[in-house]
Design a protein around this motif. Sequence first.
Motif, short mmCIF file in Angstrom:
data_model
loop_
_atom_site.label_atom_id
_atom_site.label_comp_id
_atom_site.label_asym_id
_atom_site.label_seq_id
_atom_site.Cartn_x
_atom_site.Cartn_y
_atom_site.Cartn_z
N ALA A 29 0.86 -1.18 0.00
CA ALA A 29 0.00 0.00 0.00
C ALA A 29 0.90 1.24 0.00
O ALA A 29 1.76 1.39 0.86
N ASN A 30 0.68 2.08 -0.99
CA ASN A 30 1.57 3.22 -1.18
C ASN A 30 1.00 4.43 -0.45
O ASN A 30 0.21 5.17 -0.99
N VAL A 31 1.40 4.59 0.80
CA VAL A 31 0.78 5.64 1.60
C VAL A 31 1.80 6.70 1.98
O VAL A 31 1.90 7.75 1.37
N LEU A 32 2.57 6.39 3.00
CA LEU A 32 3.60 7.30 3.46
C LEU A 32 4.94 6.65 3.19
O LEU A 32 5.01 5.43 3.04
N HIS A 33 6.01 7.41 3.18
CA HIS A 33 7.34 6.81 3.13
C HIS A 33 7.44 5.85 4.32
O HIS A 33 7.04 6.18 5.43
N GLU A 34 8.00 4.66 4.08
CA GLU A 34 7.90 3.62 5.13
C GLU A 34 8.67 3.96 6.41
O GLU A 34 8.41 3.39 7.45
N GLU A 35 9.59 4.92 6.34
CA GLU A 35 10.30 5.28 7.57
C GLU A 35 9.61 6.40 8.36
O GLU A 35 10.13 6.84 9.39
N THR A 36 8.46 6.84 7.89
CA THR A 36 7.80 7.98 8.53
C THR A 36 7.37 7.66 9.96
O THR A 36 7.45 8.51 10.85
N VAL A 37 6.93 6.45 10.16
CA VAL A 37 6.32 6.10 11.44
C VAL A 37 7.34 6.04 12.58
O VAL A 37 7.07 6.47 13.70
N PHE A 38 8.55 5.54 12.28
CA PHE A 38 9.51 5.26 13.37
C PHE A 38 9.76 6.45 14.31
O PHE A 38 9.66 6.30 15.52
N PRO A 39 10.09 7.65 13.79
CA PRO A 39 10.39 8.74 14.73
C PRO A 39 9.22 9.09 15.66
O PRO A 39 9.43 9.36 16.84
N VAL A 40 7.99 9.07 15.14
CA VAL A 40 6.87 9.54 15.97
C VAL A 40 6.25 8.46 16.85
O VAL A 40 5.64 8.76 17.87
N GLN A 41 6.45 7.21 16.44
CA GLN A 41 5.76 6.12 17.15
C GLN A 41 6.16 6.06 18.63
O GLN A 41 5.30 5.90 19.49
N SER A 42 7.46 6.19 18.89
CA SER A 42 7.91 6.02 20.28
C SER A 42 7.33 7.11 21.19
O SER A 42 7.15 6.91 22.38
N LEU A 43 7.04 8.27 20.64
CA LEU A 43 6.47 9.34 21.46
C LEU A 43 4.95 9.37 21.37
O LEU A 43 4.30 10.26 21.92
N ASN A 44 4.41 8.40 20.64
CA ASN A 44 2.95 8.31 20.48
C ASN A 44 2.35 9.59 19.89
O ASN A 44 1.31 10.07 20.34
N ILE A 45 3.03 10.14 18.91
CA ILE A 45 2.50 11.33 18.24
C ILE A 45 1.64 10.84 17.06
O ILE A 45 2.14 10.16 16.17
N PRO A 46 0.35 11.15 17.07
CA PRO A 46 -0.49 10.66 15.96
C PRO A 46 -0.16 11.37 14.64
O PRO A 46 0.29 12.51 14.65
N ILE A 47 -0.38 10.64 13.54
CA ILE A 47 -0.22 11.23 12.21
C ILE A 47 -1.61 11.33 11.61
O ILE A 47 -2.37 10.35 11.62
N ASN A 48 -1.95 12.51 11.11
CA ASN A 48 -3.24 12.66 10.43
C ASN A 48 -2.99 12.89 8.95
O ASN A 48 -2.36 13.86 8.57
N LEU A 49 -3.45 11.93 8.12
CA LEU A 49 -3.32 12.08 6.68
C LEU A 49 -4.52 12.84 6.17
O LEU A 49 -5.66 12.42 6.41
N LYS A 50 -4.30 13.97 5.49
CA LYS A 50 -5.41 14.82 5.07
C LYS A 50 -5.29 15.19 3.60
O LYS A 50 -4.22 15.10 3.01
N ASN A 51 -6.38 15.68 3.05
CA ASN A 51 -6.44 16.04 1.64
C ASN A 51 -6.49 17.56 1.47
O ASN A 51 -7.46 18.20 1.89
#
Length: 433
Positions: A241-263
Amino acid sequence: MLVVTKFGGSSLSCATQFAKVKRIVESDAKRKIVVVSALGKRDASDTKITDLLYILHAHLKYGVPYEEIWNMVVTRFLDIKAELHLQYDIMADLEGLKLELNKGIAEDYLVSRGEYLTAKLMSDYLGYTFVDAKDLICFNYDGKIDYALTEKKVKLAFSEYGIIVVPGFYGAYPNGSVKLLSRGGSDVTGSILAKCLNVSLYENWTDVSGILAADPRIIDHPKAIKEITYEELRELSYMGANVLHEETVFPVQSLNIPINLKNTNDPNHPGTLIKNICDDKTDIVTGLAGKKEFVSFDISKNHMSNEIGFLRKALTIFEKYQVSVEHIPSGIDSFSVVVPQDSVEKSQYEIITELKKALGAEVSLDEDIALVAVVGRNMAGKSGICGMIFETLGSHNINVKLLAQGPSELNIIIGVSQKDYEATLKALYQKLL
Ligand code: ASP
């Protein structure tokens, strides 16, 4: 409360898109850190600035006339400056860059100018301070990010200027030379900044209203996913699934920062929220993804199950050829090693020969495997899901070649013949989503 707001190339393709970005940024005072990609395509036949710059570099490298491409790059930027009546003297920067073209300009540096110039235009337009990514995103010489130093610099810049625009996609080595992230890397820049400033939300604006539950090239108008966990996203992205660059999640995940994908073209749509824990239990399956072009090394030997170390010996051979193993479905006296086709293109015959020699086993190669992943956090502990999958595929005459489920029960992987790939996705989408 702070928000990092990243805009992708399609949100920055022309003056009209710039205007949408400004409206979005100005509609929420928490959007103090803006990250931009380079100007993207205006329509399907257009070329992204990043691609033009790569082509430009290839022309320079091979001594082919490059004026036409250079002019295309210049026109794209000048048009936006003119239409938005901006003050930034972009011509001076472009002329300076032109002088460097014939002096062996480094590819990374040249390509990074796409984001650099876009961010300069945007900072003028928004009235936010431009901060160069080469002064924030710090790489070690081994190509890894130096997070401690990056955090120090990001915090300092933010406390000094308060509202900033940062070009995505690049940083710098300790000696100051520019290094690009991999393609699509502005997503990662945004995520790094979000982590360094420990913001409350990382917004990622593109031209779709969030993550779709299946590939829209195969499924007609698939639904958008409202909420998804980081793990589910990883499974779906890994499986194509071509969504975000696959390394996007790692930095924010440990701090539990949500990502909101918007249009950007539909800012009131809630998009998709990616976070650690999702409470929504409505859907059992979150999404489907898949990839073609896998091969399976099928290994069998009488009384294999009595031989200790058999699997290790086999896997050592894959390790020797630097092949990453996807799945190992097994029987009693046989097992298969499933790997991406391109990873064994050059070595498959050597691997077969070595497997036969080291194991004294029969080895055959199945070169016709597509994998489909059924992903869903709500599948864990629920009975009947595999039953439903088998029943659905059986009723469509689709043969299942292999099946794998991880211990977290987050995903079920089904291997089918490549000719059945699209039909498998369609049948499962209809049944499960
Ligand atoms: N402009 C770069 C690319 O096209 C980086 C990005 O957009 O994130 O890959």
